[in-house]
Design an enzyme around this catalytic site. Structure first.
Site, short mmCIF file in Angstrom:
data_model
loop_
_atom_site.label_atom_id
_atom_site.label_comp_id
_atom_site.label_asym_id
_atom_site.label_seq_id
_atom_site.Cartn_x
_atom_site.Cartn_y
_atom_site.Cartn_z
N SER A 114 0.85 -1.19 0.00
CA SER A 114 0.00 0.00 0.00
C SER A 114 0.88 1.24 0.00
O SER A 114 1.71 1.41 -0.88
CB SER A 114 -0.98 -0.04 1.19
N GLU A 213 -2.10 -2.76 -7.89
CA GLU A 213 -3.28 -3.03 -7.05
C GLU A 213 -3.69 -1.72 -6.43
O GLU A 213 -2.92 -0.76 -6.40
CB GLU A 213 -2.96 -4.08 -5.98
N HIS A 280 -5.56 -5.41 -1.16
CA HIS A 280 -6.33 -5.05 0.03
C HIS A 280 -7.56 -5.93 0.24
O HIS A 280 -8.39 -5.62 1.11
CB HIS A 280 -6.77 -3.59 -0.05
#
Length: 281
Positions: A114, A213, A280
């Protein structure tokens, strides 16, 4: 100009000391306690950074203390792994102050994802350090399954190649351009990649497999970020694209994130594989 060799730290072993750090957003102690239990069950010895639970608004403390914890972990010869608690926001504010000499001198296992994509891109640029794209140590049982825990343990502690297979039920499984490709796997969170354009940390993707992502980004914003990567020339020469999870990436428009990914990536003329359980989800 000759590039530095890729630095691949040895796999972690039972008994190794691993530092837990918070370079981005603030973290809840109760979630970290579950992560500590998990690491201990693998035989690892967690060491909590001095400012692990610091808070300053949406940051885990001031920039100087977050990067100090990170650099202390990189410089400590008794630490063999640096594991991030969570993402959020804030890593890009401190990456220019990472002690790359310490990283190059004593490469350690680094894991996170992330917002931590910013740290991983910086470590690739400054030290050619291969890192692990994996969950943080603010562990949530309701989100992270036993399979996720075992996958992370294998990536951190087993000196074997990691294989990630397409899952047909993933939302991005329909994003596919048949073919095959080989190359260094680079990338991570799409938002962080797009915001790295124009910085020293945007990697050269020529000949690489790009991993992307994201979470909580509506399709039009995913479109915008992919378009920015395309127009900037960042995807020129990429060998292939690995598409992970785009979690909760929807809005009121009748366009899905999978449709956007297919439309924007299919024109590259390279192999694209979606449906990878990375992200996630």
């Amino acid at each position: 100009m000759t590039r530095d060799p890729v630095r691949r730290p040895r796999a972690l072993r039972p008994g190794d000391r691993v530092a837990l750090v918070s370079p981005s957003g603030p973290v809840r102690p109760d979630r970290v306690s579950r992560g500590i239990e998990l690491l201990a069950s693998w035989g690892l010895r967690p060491v909590l950074a001095p400012h692990l639970y610091a808070r300053r608004g949406y940051l885990a403390g001031p920039d100087e203390v977050r990067v100090a914890d990170l650099n202390a972990a990189f410089a400590d010869p008794t630490i063999r792994g640096v594991l991030v608690t969570r993402g959020g926001y804030g890593a890009q504010r401190i990456v220019d102050a990472i002690d790359m000499a310490a990283v190059r001198r004593d490469p350690k296992v680094v894991a996170g994802f992330s917002d931590i994509t910013a740290v991983q891109l910086a470590l690739w640029r400054g030290a050619r350090l291969a890192t692990v794209h994996g969950p943080g140590m603010a562990w949530r049982n309701e989100r992270l399954s036993a399979a996720s825990a075992e996958s992370l343990r294998t990536a951190l502690m087993e000196p074997v190649p990691v294989t990630v297979r397409r899952v047909a039920s993933e939302e991005t499984a329909s994003v596919m351009v048949p073919g095959s490709a080989t190359g260094t796997l680079l990338g991570g969170n799409l938002t962080l990649l797009a915001s790295s354009i124009g910085t020293p940390d945007m990697p050269d993707l020529a000949g690489a497999i790009l991993l992307i992502e994201d979470v909580d980004e509506p399709p039009y914003k995913v479109d915008r970020m992919l378009t920015q990567l395309l127009r900037s020339g960042a995807l020129r020469g990429v060998a292939g694209v690995a598409v992970g999870q785009f979690t909760r990436c929807a809005d009121h428009w009748p366009v899905t994130v999978a449709e956007v990914l297919r439309e924007r990536l299919s024109g590259l003329g390279v192999t694209v594989l979606g449906g990878l359980p990375i992200g996630h989800g």
